[in-house]
Structures are given as structure tokens and as C-alpha cells.
Design a protein around this motif. Structure first.
Motif, short mmCIF file in Angstrom:
data_model
loop_
_atom_site.label_atom_id
_atom_site.label_comp_id
_atom_site.label_asym_id
_atom_site.label_seq_id
_atom_site.Cartn_x
_atom_site.Cartn_y
_atom_site.Cartn_z
N LEU A 17 -19.17 34.08 -12.64
CA LEU A 17 -18.78 35.36 -12.62
C LEU A 17 -19.39 36.26 -13.92
N PRO A 18 -19.85 37.45 -13.58
CA PRO A 18 -20.16 38.40 -14.57
C PRO A 18 -18.95 38.88 -15.35
N ILE A 19 -19.38 39.03 -16.68
CA ILE A 19 -18.36 39.45 -17.71
C ILE A 19 -18.71 41.14 -17.85
N ALA A 20 -17.73 41.96 -17.50
CA ALA A 20 -17.70 43.25 -17.49
C ALA A 20 -17.41 43.93 -18.97
N TYR A 21 -17.97 44.81 -19.57
CA TYR A 21 -17.50 45.79 -20.45
C TYR A 21 -17.51 44.69 -21.58
N SER A 31 -25.17 32.45 -29.58
CA SER A 31 -23.75 33.21 -29.78
C SER A 31 -22.82 32.23 -29.49
N ASP A 32 -21.52 32.59 -29.71
CA ASP A 32 -20.38 31.93 -29.65
C ASP A 32 -20.06 31.32 -28.20
N GLU A 33 -20.36 32.36 -27.47
CA GLU A 33 -20.07 31.88 -25.94
C GLU A 33 -21.09 30.78 -25.52
N ARG A 43 -13.00 29.60 -23.81
CA ARG A 43 -13.38 29.78 -22.59
C ARG A 43 -13.27 28.83 -21.49
N ASN A 44 -13.50 27.56 -22.13
CA ASN A 44 -13.39 26.51 -20.96
C ASN A 44 -11.89 26.06 -20.78
N PHE A 45 -10.95 26.29 -21.53
CA PHE A 45 -9.56 26.08 -21.39
C PHE A 45 -9.10 27.15 -20.17
N ARG A 46 -9.76 28.53 -20.49
CA ARG A 46 -9.14 29.38 -19.51
C ARG A 46 -9.64 28.99 -18.05
N PHE A 47 -10.76 28.72 -17.91
CA PHE A 47 -11.27 28.09 -16.85
C PHE A 47 -10.78 27.17 -16.12
N ASP A 48 -10.52 26.04 -16.90
CA ASP A 48 -9.47 24.92 -16.59
C ASP A 48 -8.22 25.30 -15.98
N ARG A 49 -7.65 26.40 -16.68
CA ARG A 49 -6.29 26.94 -16.35
C ARG A 49 -6.38 27.39 -14.79
N ASN A 50 -7.50 28.41 -14.93
CA ASN A 50 -7.72 29.24 -13.70
C ASN A 50 -7.80 28.11 -12.40
N THR A 51 -8.56 27.06 -12.67
CA THR A 51 -8.73 26.17 -11.38
C THR A 51 -7.45 25.51 -11.24
N GLN A 52 -6.46 25.34 -12.03
CA GLN A 52 -5.27 24.68 -11.94
C GLN A 52 -4.23 25.69 -11.05
N VAL A 53 -4.32 26.97 -11.55
CA VAL A 53 -3.55 27.93 -10.71
C VAL A 53 -4.04 27.98 -9.25
N LYS A 54 -5.21 27.99 -9.05
CA LYS A 54 -5.59 27.94 -7.48
C LYS A 54 -5.11 26.86 -6.88
N GLU A 55 -5.29 25.64 -7.46
CA GLU A 55 -5.01 24.45 -6.98
C GLU A 55 -3.46 24.44 -6.45
N GLU A 56 -2.82 24.69 -7.47
CA GLU A 56 -1.36 24.72 -7.41
C GLU A 56 -0.56 25.81 -6.26
N ALA A 57 -1.65 26.97 -5.87
CA ALA A 57 -1.11 28.10 -5.01
C ALA A 57 -1.61 27.57 -3.71
N ALA A 79 -10.55 38.99 -15.31
CA ALA A 79 -9.02 38.26 -15.43
C ALA A 79 -9.54 36.89 -15.47
N HIS A 80 -10.38 36.32 -15.19
CA HIS A 80 -10.82 34.87 -15.38
C HIS A 80 -11.28 34.36 -16.76
N ASP A 81 -11.26 35.37 -17.47
CA ASP A 81 -11.66 35.16 -19.05
C ASP A 81 -11.09 36.02 -19.95
N ASN A 82 -11.49 36.74 -20.86
CA ASN A 82 -10.98 37.69 -21.74
C ASN A 82 -10.45 38.93 -20.87
N THR A 83 -9.23 39.14 -20.45
CA THR A 83 -8.76 40.29 -19.55
C THR A 83 -8.86 41.49 -20.22
#
Length: 1313
Positions: free
Chosen positions: A30-34, A952-954, A965-979, A1056-1060
Motif C-alpha cells: 500500500l502507498p504511504i501518503a504524506y 533509508s530506515d524503511e 513497521r513489520n510489527f504493525r503489518f503482523d498486527r494488522n494481519t492478526q486483526v483481520k484474521e480475528e475479525a 492506518a496500516h502503518d504510521n497513522t
């Protein structure tokens, strides 16, 4: 409850469009805006550190006094020499010839040895002199040397040791007596600056007493002159350097295998004595057959690096330089090793003297004192180099055809430097090999690799550049600009970009040595990559920055033409720096400006005003701003050009990037400063127009069944007041008649947005905005005849348009933009005299026809720039007025509101009721206006100051940012699976279990769940509160800084999937995006812009409606306007305006995430309009659904290829549509009326709220799942009138906000199924 079978759940997903796996994009894609640098850091330059590498005063040793007191054949009385004893003086045996000839030969040889280090100096010998001869010699040399350095070399091997009173010995005329010569007198004769070399026993005594005599001399001078000479004392000592052969109680070595003048030999013939000493050491046994006689036959010349002797001398220079740089303080290194070539050579050789003489119990002494260096590890590298070279010596002497194998010393040192670079950082010790890299630049064999490594080192940061400059890299890289080798070009350009980014003073050296020609050739080279061209453009921009000689040199090199030819290059960074280079070339330089005029530079720069990159657009505005801001006298031709540029810049006022708008204000500042009077006239004319308009009642221009009216102020009979309206004014489809626009009714006439201006059409745009109504219009006065039209000044129209743009910028949502624009507006205001005062206006308008207008209503309903009091006068809380948004009148029957206290159209300078106008000090205003500036150029330079090659740091897999960032992506996947399980069961479960309730600060207007965190954003009128809906506490509150009479109507989570980030949209059309929004201390405004600036004045409107597409980075905005505007977050630019074709506001939107072309808009008149974004604006509306009769509160597009459109209106009906047909396929009449509806994007559940304190939860089949209503009684559930509803994007959670300021979160039953 029984679990749903898997096959049935899959069928439900397909039936109701809930299966979105095929359309879900991996978070990392996903693109990161702003999230660009312009969003993450302040627009300011890097802190400049004063560079100390450049010597403030260059010195040269121009005179050398060689004083030899040998008295050949006669030993001094206080020294008992051994037998055998050291006899060689300057490598000559004095006993091998007559004393006088030997003395002369030694003197001549010493002079030759010194001449190798300083051939241009003036040498004078005095052999076995008297006091008078020494005095005469010293005074003569000081007189000729003036302020330059004089060297005094003293050999006292034939006289007694120096005395404790600070005396050295010379002779009388008959050589029968030793005569003392005081160092005090010698100081007087030699003056300052000077360098003293003492080659005698007990030489340390002289060094110790030298400073005492200096202090004594200054004290005496102070007593005589009565002046403080503290600084002079330090200056005298500082500029006098001493080198002594041994300590105060030490004798010189008498080893017969060594020369008697060992110290002098080390200082003047270092390689020869080093080879001699090497043979005397045990390490020489590693080379069998090596003898003293053999090392005297080392082939080659000292200055030929291809030979053995030359290479050894080269290695020795590199090693001693490295030892000094790594052990000496930086300032001392600069003074001793970079200020004077002879002094540098003597001190390099002094390091060798310390090593050799300490092995014979002698400690050479220097003033200033140096750290101990005789055990430095680099001496081992020197011994190894000698081993490898001398091992070849016997074979080279025996076989003339043998080839000398060069030492691997430099290759190995470069490898060591490369290893350091892989792990180097500012916190670590600097690399020892840096001085060696400097030496390697002299060799063509190693030069390419050395430049590459040097570039990597400089890229580490400003500290690395400062270190390299302190080593002395500058003259080498300056000389390399004379090279024609193409392979060196990218490296040299990079190195020079790094140097100039840290120390801009090097621009003078570039111009002086014609170095700019090198970079002009690189920039003009069609085969050079864009990256190198960008750096060349940067170097040229820095060379001409505030430096007239640089501007003249660059102009002679055709820099303007070269830059203009490449403005269309595909590299955005190159376009950026080409524009900045042009800007700096013609800043306050008329010759370059007129050269640009001849090449139509300004017209070519117009194309960059619509560039996809905000930095490029800002650079173009910056360049055009300097183009029109020259301080020279203006001719008619120059004025017309300036006004044409100003007219083009007007189009930039609506740019989505604050970076661009800031530069626009600065550019307008140049116009205002030159044409203050004309702008004052334009402002005065607008005041008069406003006074005329406020006498006329408003015209009802629209009436719709949705319960809203469109109003616009009238125009007095016989007065045409909108001739010079802003170029942002939207014109109706009937181009010729402004009357048609003002008197339009509720017909389906669409207002098409004005197409963007094409480059070079400044005056065409001006003429378009001057279009008059048709001659048949009865409202045009006779005065507006063709003669009047022909007499209208095009220039006045430019001033008016620029002035209106300034008024618009003065209320910009970005504070820095509005503050700067306000200074310019106040400057013009100070030139305007007006007698208008605030006054109360009775409400004479019939409320049944139109609601009272807010203070911000304008005389033209579309595209009118702000004519507000807040343009000039700020309230104490510094809130800006709404530029074009009307007040929301909750009770249309009320006879008075705040806005009714004003006339229908506010006076330009009115403060409002009961307000007193301030009178600013004109001088202060003018001073502030003249000081308007930004640090955009300095900020752009930071790109080259910071590391360019580093990941770059990313991208760095070991950085904290990457891991987080990888932690956030893993968290997102977990939220989707739980839902997922919740989503499948949602269509059968009750949804009324209240898991969170709390009272908000204000009445919730918009509610939004964070997709992946337990965060709930609740917007009220002025701010956003953040709640943890799982744990319960309030996380923070964000004050959006809304203008008065405006409210937040839109919220979006961005990235929302990264630095919100949080986007807040208010009903004046402004969008603000915040970072760290729930932290009061770290909160930061990322960007702010006017998403929609042509808001229609409605007595009931939807405000700003937004829809964020994370997959595309597009922001869709609409609301109380007749179009949908699409913004590209990467470009920060409006990419499309889609006319809605409706006379009502847009109330809600949805888009197709899969095909990314279908756009659905619900309107206030009950219609639902479908658009295909791929088509032209006039053709993109593909369907209108008309079954709803009232305000559409929700449109939803089910996911999947065959997803249906779901719509709901506030009359209580919910309809399902097939996008292929204009008739609904199903209708659900759920309630009598809705205030809010939300449909879960991934589950079979929807919720409807009403003013009757009631929430109904249904599935899409129409079955009622839950009913949440107000219950009386002690334990009854209490909810207020529902103002907003929102489902969690993944989990089956429903948030509800009510008019009593309470917010609740509901979930399905907590019982285990």
C-alpha cells in the motif's frame, strides 16, 4: 448458538459481497501518503557550522638564515667526544679536506637540502660568524621578508653548549674566543613570524627560555607604551616555532655509524637517514645481504613516484601526515601542517627525528609541544614498506631488466578505509587513513578508487566533510577539475556537491579557478545521468548564490540556456534544481534576467507550475518570484513581463501543497513591493464594489425538495460589479452571461470547473475573466459600452486578481502561509483609506425566501475569493474566518442569528459588531512585509548535506523503523484474521451489547474507528477526542483550530496500516492532516489545504464530504458544491473535477476499490449519481438514480465483482441497486426517518439511527437483529438522539454518538457459541 457451516459462510460472503480477499492488497504494497521529507520535517536549512579548515592567514617562509658554528678541527671545551665519533655534517666528512673548504661545502650542501623543501626561498649563509654578522644577517632577512616567515637554522657542534641564561655561542673575529649571543637579542633581530632550528647539545635550554624572554619583552613594551598587549604576547609566541635536537640536559648521539648532525639529517634528508637507520636495526636482517653501501644506491628520484626512491618518499609523506592528523589537535595540525609548505615538511620530518633520536636517548623538543608519536602504529606500516621495497634492491641493482614491483601500501590502506566506511559513524573515531586518501589522489593508478571512497566518506554527513577539509582535501579536488577524464566526472561532481553543501565559501575558489566550466559541461552533457546533472546544477546554484562574480561567470557560460533546455527532463530532482539554479542566477542581477527574457525563461517555467512534484512546483514559483523581484528600475516592458508572470502565479493559489503556497506569497511580495500604489487602488475598488452590493437583497438561486436553499447576493440595478472577479470564479455553461449565473434557478444546469491554465496564457486568462454579459442584458448600464470595455486596463485586472489571491492566502489553513500573506495585505491596507465602520444591520430579509447569510457570504456564489474582516484583523485566538462557508442555521424560524448582525455581504475591512478597528504602525507593517521569506532554498540544500547513498530506515532491515513497521503489518494481519469469524456470524447475531460508554466533550458529529488499534476518533464542532474503546480511557484531544462558524464534518484515517495520520475536514472546505494527533506535546500539522474553495451558501448543507482511497492515494472531496474534486496525495495536486450535474450538495460518497473507476455520490435532493472517472468531465456521469425523494445519508458499494450499490435516505428507505440498471432491485423501508446510517464493509449488518433515540440493527435481508432504544426505569438503557453511527472496518463493532454528547460502542453477544 450453533457455528455456521463453512460452506454456508462462504455462500453468504459471495451473496452479500463480503468476500474481499482478491481485492485486499498486502499492507507492504500500500502507498504511504504524506510521508515525504516536506511532511516530516520543518522547511528550514541545516545549521551551519563555522568551518575552521581554511587558514585565515597563509604564510610562506621566504628567507632562511643558515648559521653554522663548526670551527672544523677544534672541539668545544665542554664536550668530550668518543673515539670513534660521529663526524659527518650534511653527509660530508669535514676532516677529508681543508677546514675552510669543508665548512663551505657543508654550508652549500645544507642549503641544497633545504632548497628541496622550499626552492624559492632566499638563503643566506654565515659560517663560523660573529655576533655582528648574525645580527646583520637576521635584520636584513627580516626587513626583506616583511610579514612573512624567516627560518633560523643554528648548528652549534663546534661551540660550547647553550647557557642557562639563554645564550648560544658564536666566535670573535679572530676565532680566539667564544662569544655568547643572547636569545633575547636574537628574538629582536628575527622578529615574528619565525622558525628556529637548534642542532646542538642541551638545545632544550633554549626552548624553555625562549617563551620567558617573549613574556619579558611584552611586559617591557607594556610598561613603556602603557597598553595591554596580552593578545600580542600570545600572537608572538604563536608565530614563533622552535625545533630543538635534544632536551635541556641531553648530549647529541656520538655513534660513529650516524652523522654528527643527525637532527638536521632527519629534518632535511629523511629518506636517506631512515634507510641508514633501518639497516642499523635488527629488522634489517629480514632482508639478507643489505648493507649501508647498498641502501645508498636505491634507484630513482625523490620526486618520481614511479621509482623506488620516489615511492618510498611518497609513502613516508603519507604516513607522517597520517600520524600528525591522528595525534595533533585540529587547529595545531592546520597551523603546522597546512599553513606553510616548509614548516609542514620540517614537522613531518621532525616525527621521524623523534623516532630515530629517541632510540639513542635523545628527546627532540618542539615549540609548540607535540604529543608523543614515536610509537604510533603507522610506523610499523613504514617498516613493512621498507621491507618490501628493499627486498627487491639487490636484484634491481644486479639486473637492469628487472622490474620494480610497487608497494601494496596504498592499496591496503584504501582497503582499510573501505572497511571503516562499512561500519563508520560520527560517534566512532575518524578513519586513520583519511590523509592517505589525500595522497592517493595524486596517483592515476589509485585515483578512481580513492575518489569513490572519499565520496562515500563525505556522504556520512557534514562532520565527514569538515574532517576531509581539515585534512587538506580541497586544493586536490579543485585541481582535479582540470582533468578531462570522463570516468572522474560523476565522482567529482558528487564530492563538490558535498563540499558546497557544508561550506558555501568555496564558491569564490571555483570562480577564481574557472571550475564552474567543469560543472557547466557536465550539465550540458547529454550522456550524463540525471543524478550527476542534478548535483552539477546544485553546485552551480551554490556558486552563484549571493555572489555577483559567480553570477557573471555562470552567465558567460550560458547557464541560463543550458538550464532551460533541460526543464522537461524526467528526473524531478533535476527539474527542481534547474529551477533553483535559474532563480539564483538572476536574483538581483538584471543581465541574467534579461537573458532569461530573451530565452522566454518565464514562459518555460510556467510548465513547471503544474509539475507532479510539489518541490518542483515550489522551485518554479521561487524562480519566477526572483524573476519579478529584481530591485532595478522598471521599464514598461519589464512591468508587462512582471504582470504576466503575476497573472500566471494566480493559478497556483489553489495548490494543495503549503510548500508551494509559501513560495507564492513570497513571490507576490515582490509584486506588492514594486506596485504598492496599484494594489491599493485595486483594494479600494473592491471596497467600493462591496459597498454597492451590500445595498441589494439576496437572490434566491436554487430551491430543492431536500429542505435547503441556494442563495446569492444580488447586484444593484445598473451596476455591474463582477468584471474583475477572481480567475478561480466558476462560470456557468452560458459563457457570455453573468446575469444567467446570478439568476439561475433549480434547473439542472451544471457548473463546469474552469480548466487549468496553460503555460503562456497569462493575458488570455486575464481577458477571459473580463468577459462581459451579452448586449441584450437589461442589467448592463449604458456606461459599460464598447468604449468603456476598450479602455479597461489589463494591468488593473492583474492587480485585482493577484490581490484577491492574496486575500485568499491570508485565510489559508496553513498558519505560516496566512501569516505571510496577512503581512502583505496589511501593507496594502495601510495605503488604503476607508471610512467604513462596523454597524448593526436589521434583519430585513424575509426568512421564508433565504436564510440569513453568515459573515463570510460573498457576492458571487461560486469561486469568489474571501472578502473578510479576518483577512486584516485577527481575533486573540488567531482563528481565521471561513473563506466561503455560510453559517449553519439550525432553526430557520429564528429571527436573528449572529450572522444577521452584519450586512448581507461583509465590508472588506469590517471587524464585526462592537469591534474597534486597530491601526497598525505603517513602518512596522512595511518592515514585516519586506522581511517575508522562507528557507525553501536552504531546505532544498539539505538533500545534499544529508547522506544520499545510505539506505533509508524503511529499507534498512536492521533499523528500528523497519522492525516496527513489520510489527504493525503482523498486527494488522492478526486483526483481520480475528475479525473474519465475527463477520461471518454478524448476520445472525444480536448487536446490542454495550462494551463502552462515555461522555464526549461536545456533540459527536463524526465517528471513526481506527482499523487496527482500539482507538475511536470522535469529532465535535471544533476538535476530535480519542478514546480507547476496549480499556475505556480517553487518549487525548485534538483542537483542529477551526475558524468561527465552522465545524468538522469529515474524518479519515490515512495510512492506518502503518504510521497513522488523521485528516480533519471542516465545512469551510479546508482539510488538515495531523501526525501524533493524540499526543498533546508531539502533535504536528503535516499539511493543510483548501480542498474545496467554492462552497455554495446554503441554509442547510453537508459541509465537506470526503472519501479516502488508501490503495490509490486519492482523496475525493465534495459537499456544498456542484462538483467532486479528486486530489492526488502524492502530487498534492488537484487531478480532476467531476461536475455532479445537480443543484444540490453532495452528502456522501463511495468508490470502487477494485476497478478504481466507479464513483458514487449521494445528493441532498435524493438523487444518487454514478460517475466513471476514466471519462472526460462532461461525459463521466453515466447514471442517475432517482428513487429517493429526500436527503441521501449513505451510499455503499458492496465488495466483489458483482457487488451491489446500497443507498439510504433520511426518509427511512434503504435501496439496493444493480450498477447496470436505473431501477432498484430491492427496497427496505426500515424506519420513518434516519439521521445516520452505516453499513459494515465486510459483514452482513447495517445500522440506522434516528432522532427518536433509536438504533435499529439489520442484516441486508431486512431482518431485525437488534433494537437499541431509550428505556425508562432505574436500570433502563438511555441513549440520546443519534447524530452519528460508524462500524469498525473489520470487527463487528458499532459506535454511536448522540445529541447528549454520549458515545457508545456495541458488539455482538459475548457468550460462547
Amino acid at each position: 448458538m450453533q457455528p455456521v457451516p463453512k460452506d454456508m459462510s462462504k455462500a453468504l460472503e459471495i451473496e452479500f459481497g463480503l468476500c474481499d480477499d482478491e481485492f485486499d492488497v498486502v499492507d507492504s504494497d500500500l502507498p504511504i501518503a504524506y510521508n515525504e521529507l516536506r511532511h516530516r520535517e520543518k522547511i528550514e536549512g541545516s545549521k551551519k557550522v563555522t568551518q575552521s579548515w581554511r587558514m585565515k592567514e597563509r604564510m610562506k617562509t621566504v628567507s632562511v638564515a643558515l648559521v653554522l658554528c663548526l670551527n672544523v678541527g677544534v672541539d668545544p671545551p665542554d664536550v668530550v667526544k668518543t673515539t670513534p665519533c660521529a663526524r659527518l655534517e650534511c653527509w660530508i666528512d669535514p676532516l677529508a679536506q681543508s677546514p675552510q673548504k669543508a665548512l663551505e661545502a657543508i654550508g652549500a650542501n645544507l642549503q641544497k637540502q633545504y632548497e628541496r623543501w622550499q626552492p624559492r626561498a632566499r638563503y643566506k649563509q654565515t659560517l663560523d660568524p660573529t655576533v655582528e654578522e648574525v645580527k646583520k644577517l637576521c635584520t636584513s632577512l627580516r626587513r626583506n621578508a616583511k610579514e612573512e616567515r624567516v627560518l633560523f637554522h643554528y648548528n652549534g657542534h663546534g661551540v660550547p653548549k647553550p647557557t642557562v641564561n639563554g645564550e648560544i655561542w658564536v666566535f670573535n673575529k679572530s676565532y680566539t674566543q667564544y662569544i655568547p649571543l643572547s636569545i633575547y637579542d636574537l628574538q629582536t633581530w628575527m622578529g615574528s613570524p619565525s622558525i628556529y632550528v637548534y642542532d646542538c647539545s642541551h638545545a632544550g635550554v633554549i626552548v624553555d627560555l625562549f617563551r620567558q624572554f617573549s613574556l619579558q619583552r611584552e611586559s617591557e613594551s607594556e610598561a613603556v607604551n602603557g597598553k595591554s598587549v596580552t593578545s600580542n604576547t600570545s600572537s608572538t609566541v604563536k608565530h614563533c616555532i622552535q625545533l630543538a635536537a635534544c632536551g635541556a640536559n641531553e648530549l647529541l648521539p656520538m655513534n660513529s655509524e650516524l652523522p654528527a648532525d643527525l637532527f638536521t639529517s632527519c629534518l632535511t634528508t629523511p629518506i636517506k637517514i631512515a634507510l641508514k637507520w633501518y639497516v642499523l636495526q635488527n629488522t634489517s636482517k629480514l632482508v639478507p645481504g643489505l648493507t649501508q653501501d647498498l641502501v645508498d644506491k636505491v634507484p630513482g628520484m625523490l620526486n618520481d613516484r614511479r621509482t623506488m626512491l620516489g615511492e618510498l618518499n611518497w609513502i613516508f609523506t603519507a604516513i607522517t601526515d597520517t600520524i600528525a592528523w591522528n595525534t595533533l589537535p585540529r587547529d595545531l595540525f592546520q597551523r603546522l601542517f597546512r599553513q606553510d609548505l616548509l614548516v609542514a615538511s620540517l614537522f613531518r620530518n621532525f616525527l621521524l627525528a623523534e623516532r630515530i633520536m629517541r632510540s639513542y636517548n635523545c628527546t627532540p623538543i618542539s615549540g609548540p609541544t607535540l604529543p608523543r608519536t614515536y610509537q604510533h602504529p603507522m610506523w610499523q606500516a613504514w617498516d613493512l614498506a621498507l621491507d618490501l621495497c628493499l627486498r627487491q634492491l639487490p636484484k634491481l641493482l644486479e639486473d637492469e631488466s628487472a622490474v620494480f614491483q610497487h608497494s601494496p601500501f596504498f592499496t591496503e590502506q584504501l582497503t582499510a578505509f573501505d572497511v571503516w566506511l562499512k561500519y563508520g559513524a560520527e560517534s566512532r573515531a575518524p578513519p586513520e587513513q583519511l590523509p592517505i586518501v589525500l595522497q592517493v589522489l595524486l596517483s592515476q593508478v589509485h585515483r578512481l578508487r580513492a575518489l569513490e571512497l572519499l565520496g562515500r566518506f563525505l556522504d556520512l554527513g557534514p562532520w565527514a566533510v569538515s574532517l576531509a577539509l581539515s585534512v587538506g582535501i580541497f586544493p586536490y579536488v579543485l585541481k582535479l577539475l582540470q582533468s578531462n577524464a570522463r570516468e572522474l566526472r560523476p565522482l567529482l561532481v558528487f564530492i563538490w556537491a558535498k563540499i558546497l553543501s557544508v561550506d558555501s565559501s568555496c564558491q569564490a575558489d571555483l570562480v577564481k579557478d574557472n571550475g564552474h566550466k567543469y560543472f557547466l559541461s557536465v550539465l550540458a552533457d547529454p550522456y550524463m545521468p540525471a543524478k550527476q546533472k542534478t548535483m552539477a546544477a546544485f553546485v552551480l546554484a551554490m556558486m552563484v548564490n549571493e555572489y555577483r562574480q559567480g553570477q557573471e561567470a555562470a552567465l558567460q557560460g550560458s547557464v541560463v540556456a543550458i538550464c532551460l533546455e533541460q526543464l522537461t527532463d524526467s528526473s524531478p530532482l533535476l527539474r527542481h534544481w534547474l529551477a533553483l539554479c535559474l532563480a539564483k542566477v538572476w536574483t538581483n542581477f538584471d543581465s541574467a534576467r534579461w537573458c532569461g527574457v530573451r530565452d522566454t525563461a518565464h514562459e518555460k517555467l510556467y510548465k513547471l507550475l503544474t509539475d507532479p512534484e510539489p518541490e518542483v512546483r515550489a522551485a518554479a514559483v521561487y524562480a519566477l518570484g526572483t524573476f519579478i523581484s529584481n530591485v532595478s528600475e522598471k521599464s514598461d516592458h519589464a512591468t508587462s513581463i512582471d504582470l504576466g508572470v503575476g497573472m500566471q502565479l494566480v493559478h497556483v493559489a489553489q495548490d494543495g501543497s503549503p510548500l508551494v503556497r509559501k513560495e507564492l506569497v513570497v513571490a507576490f511580495g515582490g509584486l506588492v513591493s514594486h506596485f504598492e500604489t496599484q494594489f491599493a487602488v485595486a483594494a479600494t475598488q473592491l471596497i467600493e464594489d462591496e459597498k454597492l452590493r451590500e445595498r441589494t437583497p439576496a437572490i434566491l438561486t436554487g430551491e430543492a425538495p431536500g429542505g435547503w436553499n441556494l442563495v446569492a447576493p444580488g447586484s444593484p440595478e445598473g451596476i455591474f460589479t463582477s468584471i474583475s472577479s477572481s480567475n478561480s470564479l466558476k462560470r456557468s455553461s452560458s459563457r457570455g452571461s453573468l446575469r444567467t449565473l446570478l439568476s439561475s434557478t433549480s434547473s439542472a444546469t451544471s457548473v463546469a470547473p474552469r480548466p487549468p491554465a496553460t503555460p503562456g496564457s497569462a493575458f488570455a486568462a486575464s481577458m477571459e475573466s473580463l468577459e462581459l454579459p451579452s448586449s441584450s442584458s437589461s442589467r448592463i448600464p449604458r456606461a459599460m459600452s464598447s468604449n468603456a470595455i476598450s479602455n479597461m486596463s489589463l494591468k488593473n485586472n492583474v492587480y485585482t486578481n493577484v490581490w484577491k489571491s492574496l486575500l485568499q492566502l491570508a485565510v489559508d489553513p496553513e498558519t505560516q502561509v496566512s501569516d505571510m500573506a496577512r503581512c502583505l495585505v496589511n501593507l496594502v491596507k495601510s495605503k488604503v483609506t476607508t471610512n467604513s465602520k462596523p454597524r448593526y444591520m436589521p434583519n430585513t430579509t424575509n426568512s421564508s425566501h433565504s436564510a440569513p447569510s453568515s459573515p463570510s457570504n460573498k457576492y458571487i456564489s461560486v469561486g469568489t475569493p474571501p472578502q473578510l474582516s479576518s483577512v486584516f484583523e485577527e481575533s486573540t485566538d488567531q482563528k481565521r474566518e471561513s473563506p466561503s462557508r455560510s453559517s449553519i442555521v439550525l432553526n430557520p424560524q429564528s429571527s436573528y442569528t449572529y450572522s444577521a448582525q452584519f450586512s448581507r455581504s461583509r465590508k472588506m475591512y469590517d471587524k464585526g459588531p462592537n469591534m474597534i478597528e486597530d491601526k497598525d504602525d505603517d513602518k512596522d507593517i512595511k518592515g514585516q512585509a519586506q522581511n517575508i521569506s522562507t528557507e525553501f532554498f536552504e531546505w532544498s540544500c539539505k538533500h545534499f548535506v544529508q547522506p544520499i547513498m545510505r539506505l533509508s530506515d524503511e529499507e534498512d532491515s536492521e533499523s528500528n523503523s523497519y522492525l516496527q513497521r513489520n510489527f504493525r503489518f503482523d498486527r494488522n494481519t492478526q486483526v483481520k484474521e480475528e475479525a473474519r469469524e465475527e463477520q461471518v456470524k454478524a448476520g445472525f447475531n444480536r448487536l446490542d451489547n454495550e462494551i463502552f460508554v462515555n461522555r464526549n466533550v461536545g456533540v459527536p458529529s463524526v465517528i471513526k474507528f481506527h482499523p487496527y488499534e482500539s482507538e475511536l476518533a470522535v469529532a465535535d464542532k471544533d476538535g476530535v477526542a480519542f478514546w480507547d474503546w476496549e480499556q475505556g480511557p480517553k487518549l487525548g484531544y485534538l483542537s483542529n483550530g477551526n475558524p468561527r462558524h465552522t465545524r468538522i464534518t469529515s474524518l479519515e484515517y490515512i495510512n492506518a496500516h502503518d504510521n497513522t495520520l488523521l485528516m480533519c475536514g471542516s465545512d469551510d472546505g479546508c482539510v488538515k492532516i495531523w501526525r501524533d494527533y493524540n499526543s498533546e506535546s508531539d502533535i504536528e500539522l503535516v499539511t493543510a489545504f483548501q480542498a474545496v474553495s467554492e462552497m455554495l451558501p446554503l441554509n442547510r448543507g453537508s459541509g465537506l464530504v470526503s472519501y479516502w482511497e488508501q490503495h490509490t492515494g486519492m482523496l475525493l472531496t465534495s459537499g456544498d458544491v456542484r462538483f467532486i474534486r479528486i486530489w492526488d496525495s502524492q502530487k498534492e495536486f488537484k487531478v480532476q473535477d467531476i461536475p455532479t450535474g445537480a443543484d444540490s450538495c453532495v452528502t456522501c460518497m463511495a468508490s470502487d476499490m477494485s476497478g478504481r473507476s466507479l464513483l458514487i455520490a449521494g445528493c441532498g435532493d435524493g438523487t444518487v449519481r454514478l460517475f466513471d472517472r476514466r471519462l472526460a468531465p462532461t461525459e463521466c456521469r453515466v447514471m442517475t438514480l432517482r428513487e429517493h425523494t429526500r436527503w441521501v445519508v449513505k451510499v455503499h458499494l458492496q465488495k466483489g465483482t458483482e457487488g451491489k450499490i446500497v443507498t439510504a435516505s433520511n426518509s427511512g428507505d434503504l435501496r439496493f441497486w444493480d450498477p447496470r440498471f436505473t431501477e432498484s432491485v430491492r427496497c427496505m423501508n426500515l424506519q420513518s426517518s434516519f439521521t445516520s446510517v452505516d453499513i459494515h464493509p465486510r459483514a452482513d449488518v447495517l445500522a440506522c439511527g434516528s432522532m427518536n433515540q433509536y438504533i435499529g440493527v439489520y442484516n441486508q435481508s431486512g431482518d431485525t437483529l437488534s433494537t437499541i432504544k431509550y428505556h425508562d426505569g432505574f436500570i433502563g438503557q438511555r441513549i440520546g438522539a443519534i447524530t452519528s453511527l460508524a462500524f469498525h472496518p473489520y470487527r463487528v463493532k458499532l459506535a454511536a454518538g448522540s445529541s447528549d454528547s454520549y458515545i457508545s460502542v456495541y458488539c455482538t453477544s459475548l457468550r460462547r457459541s
